[in-house]
Design a protein around this motif. Structure first.
Motif, PDB file in Angstrom:
ATOM      1  N   ARG A  77       0.831  -1.207   0.000  1.00  0.00           N
ATOM      2  CA  ARG A  77       0.000   0.000   0.000  1.00  0.00           C
ATOM      3  C   ARG A  77       0.861   1.250   0.000  1.00  0.00           C
ATOM      4  O   ARG A  77       0.579   2.219  -0.704  1.00  0.00           O
ATOM      5  N   GLU A  78       1.915   1.237   0.792  1.00  0.00           N
ATOM      6  CA  GLU A  78       2.824   2.393   0.840  1.00  0.00           C
ATOM      7  C   GLU A  78       3.489   2.624  -0.510  1.00  0.00           C
ATOM      8  O   GLU A  78       3.620   3.755  -0.962  1.00  0.00           O
ATOM      9  N   ALA A  79       3.904   1.540  -1.162  1.00  0.00           N
ATOM     10  CA  ALA A  79       4.539   1.669  -2.477  1.00  0.00           C
ATOM     11  C   ALA A  79       3.556   2.240  -3.490  1.00  0.00           C
ATOM     12  O   ALA A  79       3.903   3.145  -4.258  1.00  0.00           O
ATOM     13  N   ALA A  80       2.335   1.748  -3.496  1.00  0.00           N
ATOM     14  CA  ALA A  80       1.322   2.257  -4.423  1.00  0.00           C
ATOM     15  C   ALA A  80       1.033   3.728  -4.136  1.00  0.00           C
ATOM     16  O   ALA A  80       0.906   4.535  -5.068  1.00  0.00           O
ATOM     17  N   TYR A  81       0.956   4.085  -2.872  1.00  0.00           N
ATOM     18  CA  TYR A  81       0.711   5.480  -2.496  1.00  0.00           C
ATOM     19  C   TYR A  81       1.847   6.378  -2.972  1.00  0.00           C
ATOM     20  O   TYR A  81       1.623   7.444  -3.540  1.00  0.00           O
ATOM     21  N   ARG A  82       3.093   5.935  -2.739  1.00  0.00           N
ATOM     22  CA  ARG A  82       4.238   6.747  -3.145  1.00  0.00           C
ATOM     23  C   ARG A  82       4.275   6.941  -4.662  1.00  0.00           C
ATOM     24  O   ARG A  82       4.565   8.034  -5.152  1.00  0.00           O
ATOM     25  N   LEU A  83       3.999   5.892  -5.401  1.00  0.00           N
ATOM     26  CA  LEU A  83       4.002   6.005  -6.857  1.00  0.00           C
ATOM     27  C   LEU A  83       2.857   6.888  -7.348  1.00  0.00           C
ATOM     28  O   LEU A  83       3.031   7.695  -8.271  1.00  0.00           O
ATOM     29  N   HIS A  84       1.692   6.762  -6.735  1.00  0.00           N
ATOM     30  CA  HIS A  84       0.551   7.617  -7.087  1.00  0.00           C
ATOM     31  C   HIS A  84       0.917   9.076  -6.842  1.00  0.00           C
ATOM     32  O   HIS A  84       0.645   9.948  -7.669  1.00  0.00           O
ATOM     33  N   THR A  85       1.555   9.335  -5.711  1.00  0.00           N
ATOM     34  CA  THR A  85       1.992  10.689  -5.380  1.00  0.00           C
ATOM     35  C   THR A  85       3.046  11.174  -6.364  1.00  0.00           C
ATOM     36  O   THR A  85       3.045  12.347  -6.753  1.00  0.00           O
ATOM     37  N   ALA A  86       3.927  10.296  -6.811  1.00  0.00           N
ATOM     38  CA  ALA A  86       4.954  10.683  -7.782  1.00  0.00           C
ATOM     39  C   ALA A  86       4.322  11.119  -9.102  1.00  0.00           C
ATOM     40  O   ALA A  86       4.778  12.092  -9.726  1.00  0.00           O
ATOM     41  N   VAL A  87       3.270  10.436  -9.533  1.00  0.00           N
ATOM     42  CA  VAL A  87       2.575  10.847 -10.763  1.00  0.00           C
ATOM     43  C   VAL A  87       1.950  12.225 -10.561  1.00  0.00           C
ATOM     44  O   VAL A  87       2.015  13.078 -11.449  1.00  0.00           O
ATOM     45  N   GLU A  88       1.366  12.466  -9.404  1.00  0.00           N
ATOM     46  CA  GLU A  88       0.804  13.788  -9.117  1.00  0.00           C
ATOM     47  C   GLU A  88       1.890  14.856  -9.113  1.00  0.00           C
ATOM     48  O   GLU A  88       1.679  15.974  -9.594  1.00  0.00           O
ATOM     49  N   GLN A  89       3.052  14.528  -8.568  1.00  0.00           N
ATOM     50  CA  GLN A  89       4.155  15.484  -8.569  1.00  0.00           C
ATOM     51  C   GLN A  89       4.635  15.772  -9.986  1.00  0.00           C
ATOM     52  O   GLN A  89       5.011  16.903 -10.305  1.00  0.00           O
ATOM     53  N   LEU A  90       4.624  14.763 -10.846  1.00  0.00           N
ATOM     54  CA  LEU A  90       4.981  14.973 -12.247  1.00  0.00           C
ATOM     55  C   LEU A  90       4.009  15.947 -12.900  1.00  0.00           C
ATOM     56  O   LEU A  90       4.424  16.902 -13.556  1.00  0.00           O
ATOM     57  N   ARG A  91       2.715  15.720 -12.700  1.00  0.00           N
ATOM     58  CA  ARG A  91       1.715  16.642 -13.257  1.00  0.00           C
ATOM     59  C   ARG A  91       1.921  18.062 -12.712  1.00  0.00           C
ATOM     60  O   ARG A  91       1.867  19.039 -13.466  1.00  0.00           O
ATOM     61  N   SER A  92       2.158  18.171 -11.418  1.00  0.00           N
ATOM     62  CA  SER A  92       2.357  19.486 -10.792  1.00  0.00           C
ATOM     63  C   SER A  92       3.590  20.183 -11.345  1.00  0.00           C
ATOM     64  O   SER A  92       3.571  21.402 -11.584  1.00  0.00           O
ATOM     65  N   GLU A  93       4.660  19.433 -11.550  1.00  0.00           N
ATOM     66  CA  GLU A  93       5.886  20.018 -12.105  1.00  0.00           C
ATOM     67  C   GLU A  93       5.649  20.537 -13.519  1.00  0.00           C
ATOM     68  O   GLU A  93       6.121  21.616 -13.873  1.00  0.00           O
ATOM     69  N   LEU A  94       4.906  19.790 -14.315  1.00  0.00           N
ATOM     70  CA  LEU A  94       4.592  20.252 -15.669  1.00  0.00           C
ATOM     71  C   LEU A  94       3.748  21.523 -15.628  1.00  0.00           C
ATOM     72  O   LEU A  94       3.998  22.469 -16.382  1.00  0.00           O
ATOM     73  N   HIS A  95       2.766  21.570 -14.731  1.00  0.00           N
ATOM     74  CA  HIS A  95       1.942  22.784 -14.595  1.00  0.00           C
ATOM     75  C   HIS A  95       2.794  23.966 -14.136  1.00  0.00           C
ATOM     76  O   HIS A  95       2.585  25.100 -14.587  1.00  0.00           O
ATOM     77  N   LEU A  96       3.748  23.718 -13.257  1.00  0.00           N
ATOM     78  CA  LEU A  96       4.647  24.773 -12.793  1.00  0.00           C
ATOM     79  C   LEU A  96       5.516  25.284 -13.944  1.00  0.00           C
ATOM     80  O   LEU A  96       5.722  26.495 -14.083  1.00  0.00           O
ATOM     81  N   MET A  97       6.006  24.380 -14.775  1.00  0.00           N
ATOM     82  CA  MET A  97       6.801  24.790 -15.941  1.00  0.00           C
ATOM     83  C   MET A  97       5.980  25.661 -16.880  1.00  0.00           C
ATOM     84  O   MET A  97       6.479  26.652 -17.412  1.00  0.00           O
ATOM     85  N   VAL A  98       4.717  25.295 -17.071  1.00  0.00           N
ATOM     86  CA  VAL A  98       3.831  26.084 -17.931  1.00  0.00           C
ATOM     87  C   VAL A  98       3.647  27.476 -17.333  1.00  0.00           C
ATOM     88  O   VAL A  98       3.778  28.495 -18.034  1.00  0.00           O
ATOM     89  N   ALA A  99       3.360  27.543 -16.047  1.00  0.00           N
ATOM     90  CA  ALA A  99       3.148  28.832 -15.388  1.00  0.00           C
ATOM     91  C   ALA A  99       4.411  29.690 -15.437  1.00  0.00           C
ATOM     92  O   ALA A  99       4.336  30.905 -15.704  1.00  0.00           O
ATOM     93  N   ASN A 100       5.564  29.086 -15.201  1.00  0.00           N
ATOM     94  CA  ASN A 100       6.818  29.835 -15.270  1.00  0.00           C
ATOM     95  C   ASN A 100       7.092  30.343 -16.683  1.00  0.00           C
ATOM     96  O   ASN A 100       7.591  31.448 -16.866  1.00  0.00           O
TER      97      ASN A 100
END
Length: 108
Positions: A77-100
């Motif tokens: 469960r922890e591994a799945a949670y961490r990977l799910h969070t990593a995908v969210e962080q990827l999306r957030s980083e892309l949105h941040l790049m767009v905003a910048n």
């Protein structure tokens, strides 16, 4: 942890325990140095339907793995949670790049 983690992922991630993951992708070149160009490249990724579908499928599989885990599988469960969070962080980083990139474009 990596070996045990791989064993955890293969049954639900790839469908068959004897399937190895694809080799890592090779970048076609360095990322754009200009913030505006980098933001535009990130925007293209976010708007790409295949990329969006892939991210959604990954997150769906991770959510299923978490929901279908056994009571004693806290590590899974922890591994799945961490990977799910990593995908969210990827999306957030892309949105941040767009905003910048948009902010840099306004400054020009």
């Amino acid at each position: 942890m990596a070996a045990g983690f791989r064993v955890f992922l293969l049954p639900w991630w790839f469908g068959r325990p004897d399937t190895d993951p694809a080799p890592p992708l090779q970048a076609s070149g360095p990322p754009p140095a200009d913030r505006v160009e980098l933001g535009a490249a990130a925007q293209r990724l976010l708007e790409d339907p295949t990329f969006a579908l892939a991210l959604d499928r990954v997150q769906s599989r991770l959510t299923d793995a978490w929901r279908n885990s056994t009571v004693g599988d806290a590590a899974g469960r922890e591994a799945a949670y961490r990977l799910h969070t990593a995908v969210e962080q990827l999306r957030s980083e892309l949105h941040l790049m767009v905003a910048n990139g948009k902010a840099a474009e306004r400054q020009e």
